[in-house]
Design a protein around this motif. Structure first.
Motif, short mmCIF file in Angstrom:
data_model
loop_
_atom_site.label_atom_id
_atom_site.label_comp_id
_atom_site.label_asym_id
_atom_site.label_seq_id
_atom_site.Cartn_x
_atom_site.Cartn_y
_atom_site.Cartn_z
N VAL A 53 0.84 -1.21 0.00
CA VAL A 53 0.00 0.00 0.00
C VAL A 53 0.87 1.25 0.00
CG1 VAL A 53 -1.71 1.31 1.31
CG2 VAL A 53 -1.94 -1.16 1.10
N ALA A 54 1.95 1.25 0.79
CA ALA A 54 2.83 2.41 0.86
C ALA A 54 3.47 2.70 -0.50
CB ALA A 54 3.91 2.19 1.92
N LEU A 55 3.93 1.66 -1.19
CA LEU A 55 4.54 1.85 -2.50
C LEU A 55 3.53 2.40 -3.51
CD1 LEU A 55 6.77 -1.35 -2.77
CD2 LEU A 55 7.53 1.00 -2.41
N ILE A 56 2.33 1.88 -3.49
CA ILE A 56 1.31 2.36 -4.42
C ILE A 56 0.96 3.82 -4.13
CG2 ILE A 56 -1.09 2.09 -5.12
CD1 ILE A 56 0.81 0.08 -6.35
N VAL A 57 0.82 4.16 -2.85
CA VAL A 57 0.52 5.55 -2.49
C VAL A 57 1.65 6.46 -2.94
CG1 VAL A 57 0.19 7.12 -0.55
CG2 VAL A 57 -0.99 4.93 -0.58
N GLN A 58 2.90 6.02 -2.76
CA GLN A 58 4.04 6.81 -3.20
C GLN A 58 4.01 7.05 -4.70
OE1 GLN A 58 7.21 7.85 -1.17
NE2 GLN A 58 6.85 9.20 -2.89
N VAL A 59 3.72 6.00 -5.46
CA VAL A 59 3.66 6.13 -6.92
C VAL A 59 2.52 7.07 -7.34
CG1 VAL A 59 3.19 4.88 -9.06
CG2 VAL A 59 4.74 3.91 -7.37
N LEU A 60 1.36 6.90 -6.72
CA LEU A 60 0.22 7.74 -7.07
C LEU A 60 0.50 9.22 -6.78
CD1 LEU A 60 -2.76 5.54 -5.78
CD2 LEU A 60 -2.06 5.94 -8.16
N LEU A 61 1.06 9.50 -5.62
CA LEU A 61 1.35 10.89 -5.27
C LEU A 61 2.44 11.48 -6.15
CD1 LEU A 61 1.18 10.76 -1.36
CD2 LEU A 61 -0.52 11.66 -2.97
N THR A 62 3.43 10.65 -6.52
CA THR A 62 4.48 11.12 -7.42
C THR A 62 3.91 11.47 -8.80
OG1 THR A 62 6.14 9.78 -6.27
CG2 THR A 62 6.69 10.54 -8.49
N MET A 63 3.03 10.62 -9.31
CA MET A 63 2.39 10.90 -10.59
C MET A 63 1.52 12.14 -10.51
SD MET A 63 1.40 7.02 -11.76
CE MET A 63 0.63 7.59 -13.27
N LEU A 64 0.81 12.31 -9.38
CA LEU A 64 -0.01 13.50 -9.21
C LEU A 64 0.85 14.76 -9.20
CD1 LEU A 64 -2.72 14.85 -8.58
CD2 LEU A 64 -2.27 14.42 -6.13
N GLY A 65 1.96 14.72 -8.47
CA GLY A 65 2.85 15.88 -8.45
C GLY A 65 3.45 16.17 -9.81
N MET A 66 3.79 15.12 -10.55
CA MET A 66 4.33 15.32 -11.89
C MET A 66 3.29 15.96 -12.81
SD MET A 66 5.92 12.44 -14.47
CE MET A 66 7.01 11.87 -13.15
N GLY A 67 2.04 15.49 -12.69
CA GLY A 67 0.99 16.06 -13.53
C GLY A 67 0.73 17.52 -13.20
N ILE A 68 0.73 17.85 -11.91
CA ILE A 68 0.51 19.24 -11.54
C ILE A 68 1.67 20.12 -12.01
CG2 ILE A 68 0.30 20.81 -9.56
CD1 ILE A 68 -1.09 18.56 -8.06
N GLY A 69 2.89 19.61 -11.88
CA GLY A 69 4.05 20.40 -12.30
C GLY A 69 4.07 20.65 -13.80
N ILE A 70 3.77 19.63 -14.59
CA ILE A 70 3.77 19.81 -16.04
C ILE A 70 2.63 20.72 -16.47
CG2 ILE A 70 3.49 18.59 -18.24
CD1 ILE A 70 4.89 16.21 -16.99
N ALA A 71 1.51 20.66 -15.74
CA ALA A 71 0.36 21.49 -16.11
C ALA A 71 0.65 22.98 -15.93
CB ALA A 71 -0.86 21.10 -15.27
N THR A 72 1.63 23.32 -15.09
CA THR A 72 1.95 24.73 -14.88
C THR A 72 2.80 25.32 -16.00
OG1 THR A 72 3.91 24.13 -13.58
CG2 THR A 72 1.83 24.44 -12.38
N LEU A 73 3.33 24.48 -16.88
CA LEU A 73 4.17 24.97 -17.98
C LEU A 73 3.30 25.45 -19.13
CD1 LEU A 73 6.96 22.22 -18.06
CD2 LEU A 73 7.07 24.50 -17.03
N ASP A 74 3.74 26.53 -19.75
CA ASP A 74 3.05 27.09 -20.92
C ASP A 74 4.06 27.24 -22.04
OD1 ASP A 74 1.43 28.27 -22.73
OD2 ASP A 74 1.07 30.11 -21.58
N PRO A 75 4.04 26.33 -23.04
CA PRO A 75 5.02 26.41 -24.12
C PRO A 75 4.92 27.69 -24.94
CG PRO A 75 3.89 24.28 -24.11
CD PRO A 75 3.14 25.18 -23.18
#
Length: 314
Positions: A53-75
């Motif tokens: 469960v801990a590994l899955i939560v870590q992966v999910l939160l990492t993907m969420l953070g990556m998605g939020i970070g990429i969404a802030t970029l404006d090419p």
């Protein structure tokens, strides 16, 4: 007056006399030992469930953070956050997600173990965090980790790559101001020197700047004479030019050495800071796992009354 005895517990006896009552401790029985072993026994199945469960939560939160970070970029604009800002934000998010994952994993492990003692549940949570950390470290230092999280795998190679970091940082300064090449260019500045005389002057000045101090005076005289022959100028004028060339060479070498030292200091400071932050993050993760395990302990009332009642109803 005779003594009167009555049983206080399976292991203790209360002895009543005229002066009052005295509690006499008896030796623990076999049932007491079995009960102690059962409430403190490690439940590896629950720990592995918490790790998953801990590994899955870590992966999910990492993907969420990556998605939020990429969404802030404006090419379409240059008004984007700097790379350093992204690095700091990614590090903070990774630590926070690790703490959340450690707490949840510890909670799941303690809850599924069915332990009723707070310390035992907390130890299950701590063990869950430890196993999760070992798995994450293995993934980050293996080829699998390079595919899953190449960004974080650079931490492990940073210490071993200190020498290459210094060389890469100092390389531009050396490439833009090669002292020996600059020396040769200065000797050939007129463009009219015969090749043999020019080569002789270059070799003489090379011997001067790369030799030891013991024969420096003699090397200066030879270099001045060779330069005077190559350019057809008086020896005293050639001596001035040789002194100027030597000074420029020494200054270039000093600048390159200073650049390498600064690069080493910067790399060492970055590695030291990263190691300290990693230590703090791991300690906080251990605390989160401990608290999660302590929070997931099954209450004795629930374990002793609710669960048996459900079993009888079934």
């Amino acid at each position: 007056m005779s003594d009167i005895s009555r049983t206080a517990s399976p292991a203790d006896t209360v002895r009543t006399t005229g002066a009052g009552a005295t509690l006499v401790h008896a030796a623990p029985s076999a049932s007491d030992d079995a009960h102690t072993i059962m409430i403190n026994k490690v439940s590896w199945g629950a720990i592995f469930a918490g790790v998953a469960v801990a590994l899955i939560v870590q992966v999910l939160l990492t993907m969420l953070g990556m998605g939020i970070g990429i969404a802030t970029l404006d090419p379409g604009t240059v008004d984007n956050p700097a790379a350093s800002t992204f690095s700091i934000a990614a590090g903070i998010w990774y630590v926070v997600s690790g703490l959340v994952a450690a707490f949840i994993g510890g909670y799941i492990a303690a809850r599924m173990s069915g332990k009723t003692v707070a310390t035992t549940g907390a130890l299950h949570g701590l063990t869950t965090w430890a196993v999760t950390t070992l798995i994450v470290l293995y993934l980050l230092t293996s080829s699998v980790g390079a595919l899953i999280g190449g960004v974080f795998s650079g931490v492990a190679s940073a210490v071993g790559g200190l020498g290459s970091t210094i060389a890469e940082t100092a390389a531009p300064a050396l490439a833009n101001a090669d002292p020996l090449q600059a020396l040769e260019n200065q000797v050939a500045a007129t463009g009219t020197d015969p090749d043999a005389l020019q080569a002789n002057a270059v070799n003489a000045i090379r011997a001067l700047v790369t030799g030891d101090e013991a024969g420096a005076d003699e090397a200066r005289q030879q270099a001045a004479q060779a330069l005077a022959n190559a350019r057809g100028i008086p020896v005293d004028q050639a001596q001035q030019q040789v002194a100027h060339i030597e000074q420029q060479y020494r200054q270039t070498m000093a600048d390159a050495r200073q650049s390498a030292t600064q690069a080493a200091d910067t790399a060492a400071s970055a590695i030291s800071t990263g190691a300290i932050l990693a230590f703090v993050a791991l300690v906080l993760g251990a605390v989160a796992g401990w608290l999660g395990g302590r929070s997931g302990v099954v209450h004795p009332v629930y374990a002793d009354r609710v669960v048996p009642t459900r079993r009888r109803a079934a």
